[in-house]
Design an enzyme around this catalytic site. Structure first.
Site, mmCIF file in Angstrom:
data_model
loop_
_atom_site.group_PDB
_atom_site.id
_atom_site.type_symbol
_atom_site.label_atom_id
_atom_site.label_comp_id
_atom_site.label_asym_id
_atom_site.label_seq_id
_atom_site.Cartn_x
_atom_site.Cartn_y
_atom_site.Cartn_z
ATOM 1 N N ASN A 136 8.855 4.410 3.779
ATOM 2 C CA ASN A 136 8.807 3.994 5.186
ATOM 3 C C ASN A 136 10.175 3.457 5.568
ATOM 4 O OD1 ASN A 136 5.832 3.203 4.046
ATOM 5 N ND2 ASN A 136 5.742 3.792 6.177
ATOM 6 N N ARG A 160 0.837 -1.219 0.000
ATOM 7 C CA ARG A 160 0.000 0.000 0.000
ATOM 8 C C ARG A 160 0.869 1.265 0.000
ATOM 9 N NH1 ARG A 160 -0.651 4.679 2.679
ATOM 10 N NH2 ARG A 160 -0.347 3.629 4.668
ATOM 11 N N ASP A 161 1.454 1.637 1.138
ATOM 12 C CA ASP A 161 2.269 2.860 1.201
ATOM 13 C C ASP A 161 3.442 2.748 0.222
ATOM 14 O OD1 ASP A 161 3.465 5.244 2.080
ATOM 15 O OD2 ASP A 161 2.987 4.861 4.170
ATOM 16 N N CYS A 207 3.627 9.234 0.531
ATOM 17 C CA CYS A 207 2.263 9.668 0.248
ATOM 18 C C CYS A 207 2.267 10.657 -0.915
ATOM 19 C CB CYS A 207 1.675 10.317 1.506
ATOM 20 S SG CYS A 207 0.065 11.053 1.226
ATOM 21 N N HIS A 224 8.454 7.482 8.307
ATOM 22 C CA HIS A 224 9.091 7.572 6.982
ATOM 23 C C HIS A 224 10.541 8.014 7.179
ATOM 24 C CE1 HIS A 224 5.690 6.886 4.158
ATOM 25 N NE2 HIS A 224 5.006 7.094 5.273
HETATM 26 P P1 HMG Z 1 -13.303 14.024 -2.695
HETATM 27 O O1 HMG Z 1 -12.940 14.395 -4.104
HETATM 28 O O2 HMG Z 1 -13.596 15.136 -1.732
HETATM 29 O O3 HMG Z 1 -14.504 12.968 -2.671
HETATM 30 O O4 HMG Z 1 -12.112 13.132 -2.130
HETATM 31 P P2 HMG Z 1 -15.995 13.042 -3.113
HETATM 32 O O5 HMG Z 1 -16.798 12.383 -2.042
HETATM 33 O O6 HMG Z 1 -16.378 14.455 -3.533
HETATM 34 O O7 HMG Z 1 -16.016 12.110 -4.414
HETATM 35 C C1 HMG Z 1 -15.394 12.487 -5.642
HETATM 36 C C2 HMG Z 1 -15.421 11.283 -6.596
HETATM 37 O O8 HMG Z 1 -14.598 10.226 -6.085
HETATM 38 C C3 HMG Z 1 -16.802 10.695 -6.786
HETATM 39 O O9 HMG Z 1 -16.821 10.120 -8.088
HETATM 40 C C4 HMG Z 1 -16.831 9.582 -5.749
HETATM 41 O O10 HMG Z 1 -17.753 8.550 -6.074
HETATM 42 C C5 HMG Z 1 -15.417 9.055 -5.820
HETATM 43 P P3 HMG Z 1 -17.515 10.874 -9.340
HETATM 44 O O11 HMG Z 1 -18.940 11.137 -8.913
HETATM 45 O O12 HMG Z 1 -16.719 12.157 -9.529
HETATM 46 O O13 HMG Z 1 -17.327 9.889 -10.461
HETATM 47 N N1 HMG Z 1 -14.984 8.468 -4.561
HETATM 48 C C6 HMG Z 1 -14.502 7.228 -4.444
HETATM 49 N N2 HMG Z 1 -14.307 6.251 -5.360
HETATM 50 C C7 HMG Z 1 -13.795 5.092 -4.904
HETATM 51 N N3 HMG Z 1 -13.466 4.885 -3.596
HETATM 52 C C8 HMG Z 1 -13.643 5.842 -2.678
HETATM 53 C C9 HMG Z 1 -14.185 7.085 -3.087
HETATM 54 N N4 HMG Z 1 -14.477 8.217 -2.447
HETATM 55 C C10 HMG Z 1 -14.969 9.050 -3.352
HETATM 56 N N5 HMG Z 1 -13.301 5.633 -1.397
HETATM 57 C C11 HMG Z 1 -11.301 11.366 -0.708
HETATM 58 C C12 HMG Z 1 -12.127 12.642 -0.797
HETATM 59 C C13 HMG Z 1 -11.100 11.072 0.749
HETATM 60 C C14 HMG Z 1 -12.072 10.245 -1.394
HETATM 61 C C15 HMG Z 1 -9.963 11.596 -1.448
HETATM 62 O O14 HMG Z 1 -9.369 12.751 -0.911
HETATM 63 C C16 HMG Z 1 -9.004 10.434 -1.306
HETATM 64 O O15 HMG Z 1 -9.219 9.368 -1.863
HETATM 65 N N6 HMG Z 1 -7.906 10.669 -0.574
HETATM 66 C C17 HMG Z 1 -6.850 9.656 -0.331
HETATM 67 C C18 HMG Z 1 -5.537 10.112 -0.912
HETATM 68 C C19 HMG Z 1 -4.497 9.025 -0.657
HETATM 69 O O16 HMG Z 1 -4.581 7.953 -1.226
HETATM 70 N N7 HMG Z 1 -3.501 9.342 0.180
HETATM 71 C C20 HMG Z 1 -2.481 8.376 0.558
HETATM 72 C C21 HMG Z 1 -2.912 7.482 1.670
HETATM 73 S S1 HMG Z 1 -2.756 8.228 3.281
HETATM 74 C C22 HMG Z 1 -1.049 8.088 3.630
HETATM 75 O O17 HMG Z 1 -0.273 7.667 2.816
HETATM 76 C C23 HMG Z 1 -0.576 8.449 5.017
HETATM 77 C C24 HMG Z 1 -0.293 7.205 5.885
HETATM 78 O O18 HMG Z 1 0.634 6.343 5.267
HETATM 79 C C25 HMG Z 1 0.234 7.625 7.266
HETATM 80 C C26 HMG Z 1 1.449 8.551 7.227
HETATM 81 O O19 HMG Z 1 2.414 8.249 6.528
HETATM 82 O O20 HMG Z 1 1.381 9.554 7.942
HETATM 83 C C27 HMG Z 1 -1.600 6.398 6.117
HETATM 84 MG MG MG Z 2 2.807 6.538 5.309
#
Ligand code: HMG
Ligand code: MG
Length: 299
Positions: free
Chosen positions: A251, A17-18, A242, A211
Site C-alpha cells: 500500500n 492485515r494487508d 494481496c 497500492h
Molecule cells: P473456498 O475454498 O471456496 O471456501 O474459499 P469453502 O466455503 O469451499 O471452504 C473451504 C474450506 O475453508 C472449508 O474447510 C471451510 O470451512 C474453510 P474444510 O471443510 O476444507 O476443512 N473456510 C474458512 N475457514 C476459516 N475462515 C473462513 C473460511 N471460509 C471457508 N472465513 C474463501 C472461499 C472466500 C473462504 C477463500 O477464497 C478466501 O479465504 N479468500 C481470501 C483470500 C485473501 O485472503 N485475499 C487477500 C485479502 S483481499 C485483498 O487483499 C484486497 C484488498 O486489500 C483491497 C485491494 O487491495 O484491492 C482488500
Molecule cells: Mg489491498
C-alpha cells in the site's frame, strides 16, 4: 486558484492485515499485537488488524481470533477485520469484532482468484452478512478491488467499478474503499474513475486504497483528494500486497501520506516521527525493506 481539499482525513492503517498477509514466514502473534499497539500510540484511530479469511488460503492471517481477543482496544479507536463470507463473519463476531470489512472486485477473474466466486456471487454472499451485522449493530466497510486495472484482465470497465461500489453502499456499507490492487492507475485515470463513481456515490462515503507497485499511489491519492474523500488506506513502511494479485506490492506508505497531508494543512492527528519509528520497528522485526521515503528521512 481555489483548492477544495478536505480539512481532515481519516487514515485507515492497513499494515497488520494487508501489510503482513503476503509475508511468507510466520509473523508471531505478539509481534502483530505490538505493531498494532505502537500504531495506536502514533495517534492513528482506525486499524485493519487482521482477516478472518480461510487459513488455507492466507495462512499468515490464521491467528486473527487470538489477535482480536488479546488486544486491548484504546478508547475512541476502531479495529476493523476483513471477512470474506459468513464463516469469517461468525468467527469475527465470536472473537469480539465490532467492525468488519467485506470485499468484492470489479474484475471477474480477480474475484475468482481471490474469493473463488463470481462478482455477483460475492455480492449475494454479503446480503445475509449485512442483515446479521445490522441486527448485531456491527459497522461494515466495503472494498471494491481492481478499480484502476486488474492483474489478470488489464483494463477494467469503470461501469463495473461503479456498479459494485454502489451495490456495496446500497446493501449498507457505511463507506467503500476503492482498491487499486496492483497499482496500475495514474492520476488522470484515477480522476476519470472518481468522476464516474461520484455521480452515484458521494465522495464522503468513499475511501482510497492505492497500492504503490508503480510509484503512482501518492500522485493518485492527491488527484482524488478533491472529491470529498472520507478516508485513505495506507501501510506503515509501504508494506502490503494481496497473495492472489500477482505483482502486487505494498500500500502507499502511511508516513508518505501523512507527510503530504501535513504539508497541505490537512489534519490526520498522527505523529510523523513516531510513525516512522513504527515503520522501522516492523521492517526490522520481519526482515524486509522499508519502502517509505519519509521513513528513510527519519532513519
Ligand atoms: P473456498 O475454498 O471456496 O471456501 O474459499 P469453502 O466455503 O469451499 O471452504 C473451504 C474450506 O475453508 C472449508 O474447510 C471451510 O470451512 C474453510 P474444510 O471443510 O476444507 O476443512 N473456510 C474458512 N475457514 C476459516 N475462515 C473462513 C473460511 N471460509 C471457508 N472465513 C474463501 C472461499 C472466500 C473462504 C477463500 O477464497 C478466501 O479465504 N479468500 C481470501 C483470500 C485473501 O485472503 N485475499 C487477500 C485479502 S483481499 C485483498 O487483499 C484486497 C484488498 O486489500 C483491497 C485491494 O487491495 O484491492 C482488500
Ligand atoms: Mg489491498
Amino acid at each position: 486558484m481555489a483548492y477544495t481539499y478536505p480539512k481532515s482525513v481519516r487514515i485507515v492503517e492497513m499494515s497488520p492485515r494487508d501489510g503482513l498477509q503476503n509475508i511468507k514466514t510466520n509473523v508471531p502473534t505478539e509481534v502483530k499485537i505490538e505493531l498494532i499497539n505502537k500504531l495506536y500510540d502514533t495517534g492513528i484511530k482506525d486499524i485493519e488488524i487482521a482477516s478472518f479469511v480461510s487459513p488455507k488460503w492466507t495462512p499468515q492471517m490464521a491467528d486473527a481470533a487470538e489477535i482480536l481477543q488479546q488486544l486491548k482496544q484504546p478508547e475512541n479507536t476502531s479495529h476493523v477485520v476483513l471477512t470474506p463470507n459468513m464463516r469469517g463473519f461468525d468467527r469475527a463476531i465470536e472473537s469480539g469484532a465490532k467492525e468488519v470489512a467485506i470485499f468484492a472486485a470489479a474484475s471477474e477473474t480477480f474475484s475468482q482468484k481471490n474469493t473463488n466466486c463470481t462478482i455477483d456471487e460475492s455480492l449475494e454472499r454479503f446480503v445475509p452478512i449485512m442483515e446479521k451485522a445490522n441486527k448485531l449493530g456491527i459497522r461494515v466497510r466495503g472494498y471494491t478491488s481492481c478499480v484502476l486495472g486488474c492483474p489478470y484482465e488489464g483494463d477494467v470497465d469503470v461501469a463495473v467499478v461503479v456498479k459494485v461500489t454502489k451495490a456495496l453502499i446500497d446493501m449498507g456499507c457505511y463507506e467503500v474503499s476503492l482498491g487499486d490492487t496492483v497499482g496500475l492507475g495514474t492520476p488522470v485515470k484515477a480522476r476519470l474513475m472518481m468522476d464516474a463513481i461520484t455521480k452515484e456515490v458521494p465522495g464522503n462515503k468513499l475511501g482510497l486504497h492505492f497500492h504503490d507497485t508503480r510509484g503512482q499511489a501518492l500522485a493518485n491519492t492527491l488527484a482524488c483528494l478533491e472529491y470529498g474523500i472520507a478516508s485513505i488506506d495506507s501501510s506503515v513502511a509501504g508494506l502490503g500486497g494481496c497473495p492472489y494479485a500477482p505483482g502486487a506490492s505494498g500500500n502507499v506508505s502511511t508516513e508518505d501520506v501523512v507527510y503530504m497531508l501535513d504539508g497541505m494543512g490537512i489534519e490526520t492527528g498522527i505523529n510523523l516521527e513516531k510513525l516512522a519509528a513504527v515503520g522501522h520497528y516492523i521492517t526490522e522485526k520481519i526482515g524486509c525493506c522499508n519502502n517509505s521515503k519519509i521513513g528513510a528521512v527519519y532513519k
